[in-house]
Write a protein that holds these residues in place. Structure first.
Motif, mmCIF file in Angstrom:
data_model
loop_
_atom_site.group_PDB
_atom_site.id
_atom_site.type_symbol
_atom_site.label_atom_id
_atom_site.label_comp_id
_atom_site.label_asym_id
_atom_site.label_seq_id
_atom_site.Cartn_x
_atom_site.Cartn_y
_atom_site.Cartn_z
ATOM 1 N N LEU A 268 36.586 -8.231 11.392
ATOM 2 C CA LEU A 268 37.582 -9.335 10.850
ATOM 3 C C LEU A 268 37.498 -8.630 9.172
ATOM 4 O O LEU A 268 38.992 -8.393 9.182
ATOM 5 C CB LEU A 268 36.827 -10.531 10.129
ATOM 6 C CG LEU A 268 38.109 -11.719 10.109
ATOM 7 C CD1 LEU A 268 38.941 -11.975 10.823
ATOM 8 C CD2 LEU A 268 36.733 -13.170 9.339
ATOM 9 N N SER A 269 36.988 -7.593 8.949
ATOM 10 C CA SER A 269 36.933 -6.703 7.680
ATOM 11 C C SER A 269 38.063 -5.609 8.321
ATOM 12 O O SER A 269 38.744 -5.227 6.423
ATOM 13 C CB SER A 269 35.780 -6.607 7.051
ATOM 14 O OG SER A 269 35.815 -5.211 7.554
ATOM 15 N N ARG A 270 38.048 -4.735 9.422
ATOM 16 C CA ARG A 270 39.550 -3.818 9.046
ATOM 17 C C ARG A 270 40.542 -4.699 9.997
ATOM 18 O O ARG A 270 40.692 -5.628 9.794
ATOM 19 C CB ARG A 270 38.752 -3.674 10.476
ATOM 20 C CG ARG A 270 37.339 -2.759 10.083
ATOM 21 C CD ARG A 270 36.920 -2.245 11.095
ATOM 22 N NE ARG A 270 37.022 -2.147 12.598
ATOM 23 C CZ ARG A 270 35.865 -3.030 13.582
ATOM 24 N NH1 ARG A 270 34.825 -2.154 12.980
ATOM 25 N NH2 ARG A 270 35.605 -3.150 14.861
ATOM 26 N N ALA A 271 41.032 -3.615 9.724
ATOM 27 C CA ALA A 271 42.691 -3.435 10.415
ATOM 28 C C ALA A 271 43.174 -4.457 11.154
ATOM 29 O O ALA A 271 41.799 -4.561 12.268
ATOM 30 C CB ALA A 271 43.255 -2.244 9.825
ATOM 31 N N PRO A 272 43.957 -5.411 11.783
ATOM 32 C CA PRO A 272 45.453 -5.897 11.260
ATOM 33 C C PRO A 272 44.605 -6.899 9.955
ATOM 34 O O PRO A 272 45.273 -7.504 8.980
ATOM 35 C CB PRO A 272 45.767 -6.077 11.818
ATOM 36 C CG PRO A 272 44.910 -7.067 12.374
ATOM 37 C CD PRO A 272 44.304 -5.696 13.155
ATOM 38 N N TYR A 273 43.373 -7.641 10.366
ATOM 39 C CA TYR A 273 43.025 -8.122 9.816
ATOM 40 C C TYR A 273 42.845 -7.987 8.203
ATOM 41 O O TYR A 273 42.792 -8.716 7.673
ATOM 42 C CB TYR A 273 41.944 -8.992 9.868
ATOM 43 C CG TYR A 273 42.017 -9.459 11.087
ATOM 44 C CD1 TYR A 273 42.927 -11.187 12.274
ATOM 45 C CD2 TYR A 273 41.187 -8.661 11.970
ATOM 46 C CE1 TYR A 273 42.937 -10.143 13.299
ATOM 47 C CE2 TYR A 273 42.332 -8.518 13.893
ATOM 48 C CZ TYR A 273 42.712 -10.116 14.281
ATOM 49 O OH TYR A 273 43.120 -9.617 15.595
ATOM 50 N N GLN A 274 41.723 -7.160 7.937
ATOM 51 C CA GLN A 274 41.066 -6.992 6.225
ATOM 52 C C GLN A 274 40.943 -7.966 5.462
ATOM 53 O O GLN A 274 40.969 -8.269 4.143
ATOM 54 C CB GLN A 274 42.343 -5.987 5.625
ATOM 55 C CG GLN A 274 42.877 -5.173 6.247
ATOM 56 C CD GLN A 274 43.840 -4.154 5.895
ATOM 57 O OE1 GLN A 274 45.295 -4.582 5.407
ATOM 58 N NE2 GLN A 274 43.147 -2.327 5.362
ATOM 59 N N VAL A 275 40.118 -8.732 6.076
ATOM 60 C CA VAL A 275 39.031 -10.292 5.190
ATOM 61 C C VAL A 275 37.973 -9.823 5.202
ATOM 62 O O VAL A 275 37.166 -8.721 5.757
ATOM 63 C CB VAL A 275 39.283 -11.284 5.900
ATOM 64 C CG1 VAL A 275 39.426 -11.784 5.116
ATOM 65 C CG2 VAL A 275 40.086 -11.634 6.419
ATOM 66 N N PRO A 276 37.434 -8.809 3.237
ATOM 67 C CA PRO A 276 36.468 -8.291 3.208
ATOM 68 C C PRO A 276 35.888 -9.129 3.324
ATOM 69 O O PRO A 276 35.169 -10.714 3.396
ATOM 70 C CB PRO A 276 37.009 -8.105 1.277
ATOM 71 C CG PRO A 276 38.523 -9.054 0.881
ATOM 72 C CD PRO A 276 39.046 -9.114 2.237
ATOM 73 N N ALA A 277 34.248 -8.443 3.057
ATOM 74 C CA ALA A 277 32.339 -9.760 3.789
ATOM 75 C C ALA A 277 32.413 -10.566 2.793
ATOM 76 O O ALA A 277 32.040 -11.411 2.984
ATOM 77 C CB ALA A 277 31.750 -8.954 3.897
ATOM 78 N N ASP A 278 33.158 -9.989 1.204
ATOM 79 C CA ASP A 278 33.080 -11.426 1.145
ATOM 80 C C ASP A 278 33.642 -12.207 0.820
ATOM 81 O O ASP A 278 33.556 -13.233 -0.443
ATOM 82 C CB ASP A 278 32.888 -10.884 -0.354
ATOM 83 C CG ASP A 278 33.881 -10.019 -1.113
ATOM 84 O OD1 ASP A 278 34.798 -9.966 -0.613
ATOM 85 O OD2 ASP A 278 33.624 -9.160 -2.447
ATOM 86 N N GLY A 279 34.722 -12.509 1.002
ATOM 87 C CA GLY A 279 35.766 -13.722 1.631
ATOM 88 C C GLY A 279 35.589 -13.709 2.478
ATOM 89 O O GLY A 279 36.582 -14.314 2.783
ATOM 90 N N GLN A 280 34.611 -14.277 3.206
ATOM 91 C CA GLN A 280 34.096 -15.103 4.496
ATOM 92 C C GLN A 280 32.839 -15.811 4.278
ATOM 93 O O GLN A 280 32.213 -15.274 3.710
ATOM 94 C CB GLN A 280 34.324 -13.828 5.658
ATOM 95 C CG GLN A 280 35.250 -12.986 5.836
ATOM 96 C CD GLN A 280 35.052 -11.446 7.705
ATOM 97 O OE1 GLN A 280 34.251 -12.252 8.335
ATOM 98 N NE2 GLN A 280 35.082 -10.296 7.044
ATOM 99 N N ILE A 281 32.897 -16.600 5.136
ATOM 100 C CA ILE A 281 31.748 -17.594 5.760
ATOM 101 C C ILE A 281 30.923 -17.650 6.218
ATOM 102 O O ILE A 281 32.043 -17.307 7.794
ATOM 103 C CB ILE A 281 32.225 -18.930 5.076
ATOM 104 C CG1 ILE A 281 32.741 -19.566 3.914
ATOM 105 C CG2 ILE A 281 30.909 -20.257 5.426
ATOM 106 C CD1 ILE A 281 33.884 -20.714 3.838
#
Length: 571
Positions: A268-281
């Motif tokens: 989920l942290s990679r493209a195209p989503y690019q949600v950093p790990a510290d922004g995930q639950i």
């Protein structure tokens, strides 16, 4: 003792079974021999070291006011059922049956036995405080015995148990034992670091472990070079900053979006989503005593299961299977979340408290939710410290980077409170005639483990370097010729007799072996001093005294005994 009259079966080759250096040296130096996995026989040399460690422990326990007792190793299961540990500790319990088919337990520890004793013998505040200890064999059904004496099925332990009338009194007893442990390990020549520890299945309010830094240790210690902070990895905390707090002036509404094939934090942290790990639950599902529970952490953090056990109040839990996860949340791992979940208890790591604009699974395979506000969108049953500290995070005391090092646990002190006394009726009448449960503490030292831990800190390429306090012998008298009529042997016999008369523990190497063999064996078994008598040195009017791992000293024969005694006093 004459070498020819004892049994010191040294080995030149390293046994294949020994994985770590201290275990190798225990075997090579002829201290122990394996009977079966986790079971060892102590040979004469090893038993002498063990008795030295035991004596140090006994002296310091007596000095601290503890009373020595000896309790049965065989215990009835009923007292474990009464305390509530028959189920929670079942993984380590050895269970046997007598001829009448009645079940008995081989004691891994003795909280139940000592509390039963106190319940029957102490009834008034005037009889307290009391602290009882024993040095005795314990039994634990280790799944994988390894590392010699470090993790064995049968081992020798010193366990002590204090009983007080008040919490303040219990704290004083705890401090006495803490101080005694510091002295014990110092006298054994060990650098043992006291660290904050989890109480585990023992229960209680708080505890400290005494850890010996060693790369082969099975535990990890978190510590700070600047402050006095130290804790085991199962207890450690840090001053790490929260992220995604107060993100924006107003909370954004939850937005569902498709994430086909995404099943991990990294994906989920990679493209195209690019949600950093510290922004995930991170959403984990566990089965706690057969019921599902949800655990939430920040995406870049790892769960500490020991901390979780303390929060859940049980060690009977496990990660849920994929089938159990789907039955609970309607989705598979990788798409899980707690938004809208009401029927399952949710436990969240404290680092998530108050954070906003997070991303989590939608409980629908292939979909996630963004803009999740923890306190708005989730129903959390309990907030707690559930994460594992990482090296480099800020110290909770001073903010400097924390370090992590492997270590061996040699001692553990617990403040138990009234868990066992309440359950098992160890009650006393106070000054007003009111009945109260005694406030307890318990204190353990792995005696056999301590012996091996000394080797972990005291060795070189040639073998063991015993501290004088626990060395099997202080000096090895080594004649380089054994003809009874020779001046070499006659002088060696005379020096050996004088040392023995002076109370010096001396080993006389009277074997018909080459000098090189004698020297190598003496170094391998780690005797602090070696006194050599040979024709060449006598021709010069001297004998040679060699410090183990140190310099060679020459002295006149008539000065040898006094010099040995002097050197022993310096070590």
């Amino acid at each position: 003792m004459r070498w020819s009259q004892t049994l010191i079966p040294t080995l030149r080759e390293t046994p294949a079974e020994a994985e770590i250096l201290s275990h190798q040296l225990l075997l090579r130096a002829g201290l122990i021999r394996k009977l079966a996995g986790g079971l060892y026989t102590f040979l004469p040399l090893g038993l002498r070291v063990l008795r030295k460690v035991e004596q140090i422990v006994r002296e310091e326990m007596d000095r601290a006011g503890a009373l020595e007792v000896l309790m049965p190793a065989l215990q009835p299961p009923e007292i474990w059922q009464q305390s509530g540990r028959y189920e929670t500790a079942q993984d380590v319990l050895f269970k046997v049956r007598d001829r009448a088919k009645k079940e008995w337990l081989l004691g891994p520890t003795h909280e139940e036995v000592i509390t039963t004793l106190v319940a029957g013998e102490i009834s008034s505040y005037r009889q307290l405080p009391k602290n009882f200890y024993q040095i005795q064999t314990k039994f634990r059904d280790e799944i994988r015995p390894r590392f010699g004496l470090m993790r064995a099925k049968e081992f020798i332990m010193k366990d002590a148990y204090s009983f007080d009338t008040t919490d303040e009194g219990a704290q004083a007893s705890y401090q006495k034992m803490y101080n005694a442990y510091v002295r014990i390990f110092q006298r054994c020549g060990l650098k043992a670091v006291p660290v904050e520890a989890a109480t585990g299945v023992m229960g209680g309010k708080f505890s400290h472990e005494f850890m010996v830094p060693a790369e082969t240790g099975e535990n990890e210690v978190v510590y700070c070079d600047t402050s006095d902070y130290a804790a085991n990895l199962e207890k450690a905390t840090s001053k790490i900053e929260r992220k995604h707090t107060e993100a924006g002036s107003a909370d954004l509404p939850i937005e569902k979006f498709a994430t086909p094939g995404v099943g991990t934090i990294e994906a989920l942290s990679r493209a195209p989503y690019q949600v950093p790990a510290d922004g995930q639950i991170k959403t984990l599902v566990f089965m706690a005593e057969s019921k599902p529970v949800i655990i939430l952490l920040r995406g870049d953090h790892q769960l500490n299961e020991t901390k979780l056990a303390g929060v859940l109040g049980t060690t009977t839990f496990r990660a849920a299977t994929a089938e159990e996860v789907f039955a609970a949340l309607g989705a598979h791992p990788g798409s899980l979340g707690a938004v809208g979940v009401k029927q399952i208890a949710v436990y969240a790591d404290a680092m998530l408290r108050g954070v906003r604009d997070m991303t989590t699974g939608a409980n629908e395979d292939g979909f996630h939710l963004r803009h999740v506000s923890i306190e708005r969108d989730l129903q959390v049953k309990e907030w707690a410290d559930l994460r594992t500290v990482q090296a480099g995070e800020p110290c909770p005391v001073c903010g400097r980077p924390l370090r992590i090092q492997r270590a061996i646990e040699v001692g553990h002190v617990f403040k138990l409170g009234t868990k066992y006394s309440q359950a098992m009726g160890a009650l006393f009448l106070n000054e007003s005639g009111q009945q109260h449960p005694a406030v307890m503490g318990c204190y353990g030292i792995g005696v056999t483990r301590t012996m091996q831990a000394v080797i972990e800190q005291h060795f070189d390429k040639d073998g063991i370097l015993w501290p004088i306090s626990v060395a099997p012998y202080a000096v090895c008298v080594t004649p380089l010729g054994i003809d009874p009529a020779s001046p070499v042997m006659q002088l060696a016999e005379k020096i050996y007799a004088e040392l023995t008369a002076q109370g010096v523990e001396a080993l006389f190497d009277d074997r018909d072996e080459r000098p090189g063999v004698k020297f190598k064996d003496s170094e391998l078994i780690g005797i602090p001093l070696r006194l050599g008598v040979g024709e060449r040195s006598l021709a010069k009017g001297v004998v040679e005294i060699k410090r183990r791992g140190g310099e060679l000293i020459t002295v006149k024969p008539e000065e040898a005994v006094a010099k040995v005694i002097e050197l022993i006093g310096q070590r």
